[in-house]
Design a protein around this motif. Structure first.
Motif, short mmCIF file in Angstrom:
data_model
loop_
_atom_site.label_atom_id
_atom_site.label_comp_id
_atom_site.label_asym_id
_atom_site.label_seq_id
_atom_site.Cartn_x
_atom_site.Cartn_y
_atom_site.Cartn_z
N TRP A 50 41.95 -19.90 -51.51
CA TRP A 50 42.70 -21.07 -50.62
C TRP A 50 42.03 -20.92 -49.17
O TRP A 50 41.82 -21.78 -48.54
N GLU A 51 41.75 -19.61 -48.65
CA GLU A 51 41.27 -19.83 -47.39
C GLU A 51 39.91 -20.36 -47.28
O GLU A 51 39.57 -21.11 -46.24
N ALA A 54 40.05 -24.26 -47.63
CA ALA A 54 40.60 -24.83 -46.41
C ALA A 54 39.66 -24.91 -45.70
O ALA A 54 39.18 -25.83 -44.87
N ALA A 59 40.88 -28.25 -43.74
CA ALA A 59 42.19 -28.59 -43.85
C ALA A 59 43.01 -27.41 -43.48
O ALA A 59 42.60 -26.29 -43.52
N ASP A 60 44.41 -27.75 -43.29
CA ASP A 60 45.18 -26.66 -43.19
C ASP A 60 45.58 -25.84 -44.55
O ASP A 60 46.13 -26.83 -45.34
N ILE A 61 45.61 -24.54 -44.66
CA ILE A 61 46.03 -24.02 -45.64
C ILE A 61 47.41 -24.68 -46.28
O ILE A 61 47.63 -24.89 -47.41
N LEU A 64 47.44 -27.91 -47.83
CA LEU A 64 46.73 -28.10 -49.07
C LEU A 64 47.61 -27.63 -50.19
O LEU A 64 47.82 -28.00 -51.17
#
Length: 201
Positions: A50-51, A54, A59-61, A64
């Motif tokens: 995820w990190e 992003a 984008a902001d986690i 997402l």
């Protein structure tokens, strides 16, 4: 977790960035078939990705994970609505002129509200041929000092950093109209001085 919504958002952000599925996959060290699977809604990214995902998509986690961007209202451009944010972790200073979600060092920041005017440190303003010389009655030690000053007028912002052991004084370039002066103390918070130039002697 709605994999279909997340997949649509990944596709939207990837295309906005002008990236191919393979380019995203290469940066994450996975196969492009995996990215295709996400975008089709057939699965969601592993928690370990995820990190990095992003960062690749800018984008902001949290957005997402929610699968939606929830855009802010368009900025009407009113500089009088300026808001100041200071990161308690790194000291970064950020501004907005409308409602916005601001984050730094992984923390969501809240806009600062100016302290009541009667608590403002005393200032003196002297007009010269070229500018305004402002002096503030405030200590400037490492534990208690003014970190920045900002002068907001018309459609402009003049900004200056200040540092410990420095004189709490500064020159503001000559400006048309009566603007607002903001001072930020690391200990006491934000101060606002409306219609600064009317104080000039």
């Amino acid at each position: 977790m709605d994999c279909a919504k997340i997949g649509q958002l990944i596709f939207q952000l990837r295309t906005e960035k002008g990236l191919t599925q393979k380019q995203v996959a290469d940066q994450l060290n996975i196969s492009n078939k995996t990215v295709s699977k996400w975008e089709c809604g057939s699965g969601c990214p592993d928690v370990s990705l995820w990190e990095a995902l992003a960062n690749v998509l800018g984008a902001d986690i949290l957005k997402l994970l929610q699968g939606e961007l929830d855009p802010n209202q368009p900025d009407a451009g009113k500089i009088d609505n300026i808001r100041f944010y200071v990161c308690s972790s790194c000291g970064n200073i950020l501004t907005s002129t409308g409602k916005a979600e601001i984050a730094c060092c992984g923390r969501r920041l809240s806009p600062m509200s100016p302290e009541p005017e009667y608590q403002n440190p005393a200032i003196s303003v002297e007009e010269t041929d070229m500018d305004y010389y402002v002096t503030v009655q405030h200590e400037m030690c490492k534990e208690h000092y003014i970190s920045f000053v900002a002068y907001v007028y018309n459609d402009r912002i003049w900004f200056q950093r200040l540092y410990p052991e420095q004189n709490p004084a500064f020159h503001i370039p000559a400006a048309r109209g009566k603007g607002n002066l903001y001072l930020y103390c690391i200990k006491d918070g934000l101060f606002k001085y409306p219609h600064l130039l009317s104080r000039a002697k």
